[in-house]
Structures are given as structure tokens and as C-alpha cells.
Write an enzyme that holds these catalytic residues in place. Sequence first.
Site: not given
Ligand code: CP
Length: 354
Positions: A52-53, A81, A102, A130
Amino acid sequence: MKNHLIDLNDFSKSQWDEIINLGEKIMDNPHIYEASCRGKIMGTLFYEPSTRTQMSFQSAMLRLGGGIIGFDNPTASSVMKGESLKDTTKTVSGYSDIMVMRHPVAGSVKAAALTADCPIINAGDGGHLHPTQTLTDMLTLQKEKGRLTTLKIGICGDLKYGRTVHSLVKALSCYEGNSFVFISTEELQMPSYITESLEKWHKADSLDEIIGELDVLYMTRIQKERFTSVDEYEKQASRYILDMEKLSKGKRDLIVLHPLPRLNEIAIEVDDDPRSLYFKQANYGMYVRMALILIILNYDIKPPVLLRGGVRAGIRCENPKCILQTETHLEHSFIECDGVLTCEYCETRKMYPI
Ligand code: CP
């Protein structure tokens, strides 16, 4: 100063409202914004899996007329590396107008922001924060409940490592009249650094006992990847499952949210109940990220202030999941608030003498 988004608290509450309101406007008239980022490039650095993110950010930038570069598998990049986080992010920031990152380690996005040449957005740093999930959740509440105030919010599952719920509780506690019920096992309770700043909250052991009182039920996954052993994970898995029998005790205007992905904590049968809004919530995420990209790149906003700490003689952060353990060029720096020291990067309060 760059408009990084590391922690939602780096932005003011009026800026959160601005992002959410713009997200609603974009949702209503997306064509107006379709060339707003023409010629701009977003770098997406996903050191940890995401559906999603990652895809909502990419889709958001494409729908704004911009382009995307990046990786979602660091082993196919020079990270394999042995390149440091600092060197990778510094390099990609030279190719990008905005970066989204991320990473599995707490404080990593803040560490990257210190040397990046473009704004960087935190798309999840380990079990820490998040913030764009929180913006997604806030837009969902605004659209589906019509308000961000006077809500009784039950949060269930992994409250210890669940970065989405840490950011959410911090944000919603800034709006009037909200109260929280934390439903978890003893082992996965909400950290004290979150609850200490809350006025109205209590704990509950079971979903059954509390579901009838809630306006919002926010379910979360028990995150296998955050446990040090499979045994520890298995002791926690499957303790809270929302099924139709439990949901039938909820109010008619209850809404059920989940940041997704889910495992078995919401039974499939629950998907068909009109109160189940988690797929709609994921869709709202794209619009709020469009708004965030636009505001960071195109709008003349007051840059958020990145809180900086200082080195304290004789102490270092010993959290094994803090970025300070791997990015050894960083100083062990601490922020003091009300006489309490927290690590500048992961917010842990456990420090040990050198
Ligand atoms: N909600 C969320 O962060 O989903 P993903 O891990 O799929 O990005």
C-alpha cells in the site's frame, strides 16, 4: 530547511488539517491536479516490504504528472555491496525532487534527512513511526465519521511494535474529546512514552467487553517480523480475532479500520459488513499522499522543525533496533524533555553508560 516529514509532530496541527483538506479536494476533483508535479521526480527507497504505502505513493506521483525512480528490493541495489544508508540516500536525493523511504530500523529516515539534498518522507521506520498511515487514517475518519474529535477509539492487537498506532494515537490526542481503549496482551501493550502524554485512555483485555462502546475499532496485525523468536510470536498470534459474532455487538455507526496487511485478526466474513472500511481506507491513502507531495513540493509552507538533541557524556543508546547501531558516523544524541532523556533517533529511554 527542507520540508521533511519524519514524525507527524514535526508539522503543526493546522498543517495536518491543510493536508487532509487538500486530500479531500483532490478526491473530489482529481483532474485539476493531474499536471501539478510535471517534471518532478520522486525516489522511493523501500528497504522493507510494502504494498500500500509504496504503490499509493507511486500512484500518487504519477497521477500528479510526475515520475518515479527507486527500489523495493535493496539486494538489487548497491546496498548489497555494503553501501551505507547515508551514502545511498545522499546519492538518490541528487536524482530526486522528493524521496520516500521505508526502512526496518528506528530513526533511519531522520538519519537520512540530515544529509539528503531533497525533502524525505518517512514511510515507516522499524517499529517506530508511520506518519503517512496516520494521515490516511485521519482522512478516513474525516470522510467517514465527519470529524476528528469526540471519538472513542479502540485499538487492538500489537500496540508495542505497531508504528501505525503510535503515530495515530499521538495525532488524535491533539484533537478535542477523543478517548482511547487499548486492547492487547500484557506483552504487547502501548509503550509508556505514548500513554504518559494521554489524558483519556484505559486498557481492556477482550474485544467483547468493549466493542459496544466504540465509535472506531482499529485492528492491527501481530507483526512476526518484529519478534526475536518464532516461539514469542506464536504465543501472541491469534489472541484477538474480529468475527461477525463480535462485530454484531458493535454500534450501527461503528467503523472498523486496519492499516493492512491483515492475517487472521479480521475474519473474511467481516469484509462484507458495511462498517468494514479498511479497503476504502487504503484507497484514501493515495489521495492524502497526493496532497502531501503537493504541499511539500509546490506550496509555500513553513518548514517543519527537525528536533535536534545533543551528546551527553557517558551514555549511548543501546536499542538494538536503533539506526545508531549501524550508521556509526552518527553521534549518540539525546533530547531532554521534562527532565527525561530520549534517544534523538528511536525515542528509546534506555541508555547505558559507555
Ligand atoms: N499499511 C501499510 O503500511 O501497508 P504496506 O506495508 O503494504 O505498505
